[in-house]
Scaffold this motif. Structure first.
Motif, PDB file in Angstrom:
ATOM      1  N   ASP A  12      38.853  48.733  43.560  1.00 46.37           N
ATOM      2  CA  ASP A  12      39.479  49.459  44.675  1.00 46.37           C
ATOM      3  C   ASP A  12      40.250  48.513  45.585  1.00 46.37           C
ATOM      4  O   ASP A  12      41.343  48.846  46.050  1.00 46.37           O
ATOM      5  CB  ASP A  12      38.428  50.222  45.485  1.00 46.37           C
ATOM      6  N   ARG A  13      39.692  47.327  45.838  1.00 38.52           N
ATOM      7  CA  ARG A  13      40.373  46.351  46.700  1.00 38.52           C
ATOM      8  C   ARG A  13      41.669  45.850  46.072  1.00 38.52           C
ATOM      9  O   ARG A  13      42.682  45.710  46.770  1.00 38.52           O
ATOM     10  CB  ARG A  13      39.444  45.181  47.005  1.00 38.52           C
ATOM     11  N   ILE A  14      41.664  45.584  44.766  1.00 38.30           N
ATOM     12  CA  ILE A  14      42.899  45.086  44.159  1.00 38.30           C
ATOM     13  C   ILE A  14      43.926  46.199  43.985  1.00 38.30           C
ATOM     14  O   ILE A  14      45.126  45.934  43.996  1.00 38.30           O
ATOM     15  CB  ILE A  14      42.651  44.309  42.848  1.00 38.30           C
ATOM     16  N   LYS A  15      43.457  47.449  43.826  1.00 38.62           N
ATOM     17  CA  LYS A  15      44.411  48.571  43.789  1.00 38.62           C
ATOM     18  C   LYS A  15      45.132  48.694  45.121  1.00 38.62           C
ATOM     19  O   LYS A  15      46.319  49.010  45.162  1.00 38.62           O
ATOM     20  CB  LYS A  15      43.698  49.876  43.450  1.00 38.62           C
ATOM     21  N   ALA A  16      44.428  48.432  46.227  1.00 33.31           N
ATOM     22  CA  ALA A  16      45.057  48.462  47.547  1.00 33.31           C
ATOM     23  C   ALA A  16      46.099  47.358  47.685  1.00 33.31           C
ATOM     24  O   ALA A  16      47.042  47.482  48.466  1.00 33.31           O
ATOM     25  CB  ALA A  16      44.001  48.332  48.640  1.00 33.31           C
ATOM     26  N   MET A  17      45.955  46.279  46.911  1.00 33.00           N
ATOM     27  CA  MET A  17      46.911  45.170  46.940  1.00 33.00           C
ATOM     28  C   MET A  17      48.114  45.413  46.036  1.00 33.00           C
ATOM     29  O   MET A  17      49.077  44.656  46.073  1.00 33.00           O
ATOM     30  CB  MET A  17      46.216  43.863  46.513  1.00 33.00           C
ATOM     31  N   GLY A  18      48.048  46.460  45.185  1.00 31.23           N
ATOM     32  CA  GLY A  18      49.174  46.767  44.320  1.00 31.23           C
ATOM     33  C   GLY A  18      48.870  46.772  42.836  1.00 31.23           C
ATOM     34  O   GLY A  18      49.754  47.010  42.014  1.00 31.23           O
ATOM     35  N   TYR A  19      47.626  46.501  42.453  1.00 28.72           N
ATOM     36  CA  TYR A  19      47.248  46.518  41.043  1.00 28.72           C
ATOM     37  C   TYR A  19      47.326  47.939  40.504  1.00 28.72           C
ATOM     38  O   TYR A  19      46.833  48.880  41.105  1.00 28.72           O
ATOM     39  CB  TYR A  19      45.827  45.969  40.888  1.00 28.72           C
ATOM     40  N   VAL A  20      47.950  48.084  39.348  1.00 34.69           N
ATOM     41  CA  VAL A  20      48.027  49.364  38.657  1.00 34.69           C
ATOM     42  C   VAL A  20      47.442  49.155  37.256  1.00 34.69           C
ATOM     43  O   VAL A  20      47.947  48.316  36.506  1.00 34.69           O
ATOM     44  CB  VAL A  20      49.485  49.865  38.546  1.00 34.69           C
ATOM     45  N   SER A  58      46.143  40.869  34.337  1.00 29.27           N
ATOM     46  CA  SER A  58      46.718  41.315  35.604  1.00 29.27           C
ATOM     47  C   SER A  58      45.634  41.475  36.666  1.00 29.27           C
ATOM     48  O   SER A  58      45.813  41.046  37.817  1.00 29.27           O
ATOM     49  CB  SER A  58      47.442  42.641  35.379  1.00 29.27           C
ATOM     50  N   ALA A  59      44.507  42.075  36.303  1.00 25.25           N
ATOM     51  CA  ALA A  59      43.406  42.264  37.258  1.00 25.25           C
ATOM     52  C   ALA A  59      42.871  40.925  37.741  1.00 25.25           C
ATOM     53  O   ALA A  59      42.617  40.744  38.939  1.00 25.25           O
ATOM     54  CB  ALA A  59      42.297  43.092  36.615  1.00 25.25           C
ATOM     55  N   PHE A  60      42.705  39.960  36.840  1.00 28.23           N
ATOM     56  CA  PHE A  60      42.176  38.650  37.234  1.00 28.23           C
ATOM     57  C   PHE A  60      43.145  37.937  38.171  1.00 28.23           C
ATOM     58  O   PHE A  60      42.723  37.205  39.057  1.00 28.23           O
ATOM     59  CB  PHE A  60      41.910  37.790  36.013  1.00 28.23           C
ATOM     60  N   THR A  61      44.433  38.157  37.982  1.00 28.11           N
ATOM     61  CA  THR A  61      45.414  37.559  38.880  1.00 28.11           C
ATOM     62  C   THR A  61      45.218  38.080  40.296  1.00 28.11           C
ATOM     63  O   THR A  61      45.209  37.305  41.258  1.00 28.11           O
ATOM     64  CB  THR A  61      46.843  37.858  38.390  1.00 28.11           C
ATOM     65  N   SER A  82      41.774  36.880  41.790  1.00 29.28           N
ATOM     66  CA  SER A  82      41.758  35.474  42.209  1.00 29.28           C
ATOM     67  C   SER A  82      42.320  35.289  43.614  1.00 29.28           C
ATOM     68  O   SER A  82      42.063  34.258  44.248  1.00 29.28           O
ATOM     69  CB  SER A  82      42.535  34.608  41.211  1.00 29.28           C
ATOM     70  N   LYS A  83      43.073  36.271  44.121  1.00 28.61           N
ATOM     71  CA  LYS A  83      43.533  36.221  45.511  1.00 28.61           C
ATOM     72  C   LYS A  83      42.405  36.530  46.482  1.00 28.61           C
ATOM     73  O   LYS A  83      42.422  36.080  47.624  1.00 28.61           O
ATOM     74  CB  LYS A  83      44.659  37.234  45.748  1.00 28.61           C
ATOM     75  N   ILE A  84      41.424  37.324  46.033  1.00 24.64           N
ATOM     76  CA  ILE A  84      40.362  37.809  46.900  1.00 24.64           C
ATOM     77  C   ILE A  84      39.156  36.884  46.932  1.00 24.64           C
ATOM     78  O   ILE A  84      38.622  36.596  47.993  1.00 24.64           O
ATOM     79  CB  ILE A  84      39.905  39.217  46.447  1.00 24.64           C
ATOM     80  N   VAL A  85      38.726  36.428  45.762  1.00 19.82           N
ATOM     81  CA  VAL A  85      37.468  35.684  45.670  1.00 19.82           C
ATOM     82  C   VAL A  85      37.692  34.194  45.874  1.00 19.82           C
ATOM     83  O   VAL A  85      38.779  33.674  45.638  1.00 19.82           O
ATOM     84  CB  VAL A  85      36.758  35.939  44.320  1.00 19.82           C
ATOM     85  N   HIS A 112      43.209  30.157  30.453  1.00 20.54           N
ATOM     86  CA  HIS A 112      43.858  30.795  31.587  1.00 20.54           C
ATOM     87  C   HIS A 112      43.088  30.368  32.831  1.00 20.54           C
ATOM     88  O   HIS A 112      41.899  30.637  32.947  1.00 20.54           O
ATOM     89  CB  HIS A 112      43.817  32.327  31.473  1.00 20.54           C
ATOM     90  N   HIS A 113      43.745  29.677  33.743  1.00 15.75           N
ATOM     91  CA  HIS A 113      43.138  29.251  35.004  1.00 15.75           C
ATOM     92  C   HIS A 113      43.730  30.112  36.116  1.00 15.75           C
ATOM     93  O   HIS A 113      44.902  29.952  36.462  1.00 15.75           O
ATOM     94  CB  HIS A 113      43.444  27.775  35.290  1.00 15.75           C
ATOM     95  N   PHE A 114      42.927  31.027  36.657  1.00 13.94           N
ATOM     96  CA  PHE A 114      43.369  31.916  37.726  1.00 13.94           C
ATOM     97  C   PHE A 114      42.930  31.338  39.061  1.00 13.94           C
ATOM     98  O   PHE A 114      41.747  31.058  39.264  1.00 13.94           O
ATOM     99  CB  PHE A 114      42.762  33.320  37.566  1.00 13.94           C
ATOM    100  N   LYS A 115      43.885  31.170  39.947  1.00 14.31           N
ATOM    101  CA  LYS A 115      43.568  30.660  41.276  1.00 14.31           C
ATOM    102  C   LYS A 115      44.663  31.101  42.236  1.00 14.31           C
ATOM    103  O   LYS A 115      45.853  30.971  41.932  1.00 14.31           O
ATOM    104  CB  LYS A 115      43.476  29.137  41.249  1.00 14.31           C
ATOM    105  N   ASN A 116      44.260  31.634  43.382  1.00 19.09           N
ATOM    106  CA  ASN A 116      45.188  32.042  44.442  1.00 19.09           C
ATOM    107  C   ASN A 116      46.302  32.965  43.948  1.00 19.09           C
ATOM    108  O   ASN A 116      47.455  32.847  44.349  1.00 19.09           O
ATOM    109  CB  ASN A 116      45.797  30.819  45.131  1.00 19.09           C
ATOM    110  N   GLY A 117      45.971  33.880  43.059  1.00 15.74           N
ATOM    111  CA  GLY A 117      46.939  34.877  42.632  1.00 15.74           C
ATOM    112  C   GLY A 117      47.908  34.451  41.554  1.00 15.74           C
ATOM    113  O   GLY A 117      48.919  35.112  41.340  1.00 15.74           O
ATOM    114  N   SER A 118      47.615  33.360  40.859  1.00 15.09           N
ATOM    115  CA  SER A 118      48.493  32.963  39.763  1.00 15.09           C
ATOM    116  C   SER A 118      47.656  32.432  38.602  1.00 15.09           C
ATOM    117  O   SER A 118      46.502  32.057  38.774  1.00 15.09           O
ATOM    118  CB  SER A 118      49.511  31.903  40.219  1.00 15.09           C
TER     119      SER A 118
END
Length: 104
Positions: A6-14, A69-72, A75-78, A91-97
């Motif tokens: 729900d939190r990432i959907k609020a950020m724009g995740y589809v 896409s979800a992990f990207t 990684s902005k939240i956690v 794949h290294h996910f950090k700060n939204g990339s």
């Protein structure tokens, strides 16, 4: 995991429902995507590790585009670096990339 989705959907995740390979309606496809093994592994890692600890997930199949896409977004939240190893690459996910630059 549902509150995180729900939190990432609020950020724009589809959710990319084309990665749910069952012949069911769209709502059920969204539910199936939440149950992907790498998302469940991430949820377990978030529950059992301290903030700042990297979370490492190993897969014997390629990470699907929806999970990537979800992990990207996650990684902005956690406050964790998320490392996913699939048969093709790390794949290294950090700060939204991601280290793969979106080439999953």
């Amino acid at each position: 995991m549902a509150s995180l989705i729900d939190r990432i959907k609020a950020m724009g995740y589809v959710p990319e429902t084309n990665f749910a390979l069952h012949d069911v309606d769209e709502e059920e496809k969204n539910n199936l995507l939440v149950e992907h093994s790498e998302k469940l592994a991430l949820a377990y890692g978030l529950l059992t590790t301290f903030p700042g600890c990297p979370i490492r997930i190993t897969k014997n199949l390629r990470v699907c585009g929806d999970c990537h896409s979800a992990f990207t977004y996650i990684s902005k939240i956690v406050d964790h670096e998320i490392v996913v190893r699939d048969p093709s690459r790390f794949h290294h996910f950090k700060n939204g990339s991601c280290s793969c630059g979106g080439y999953w």
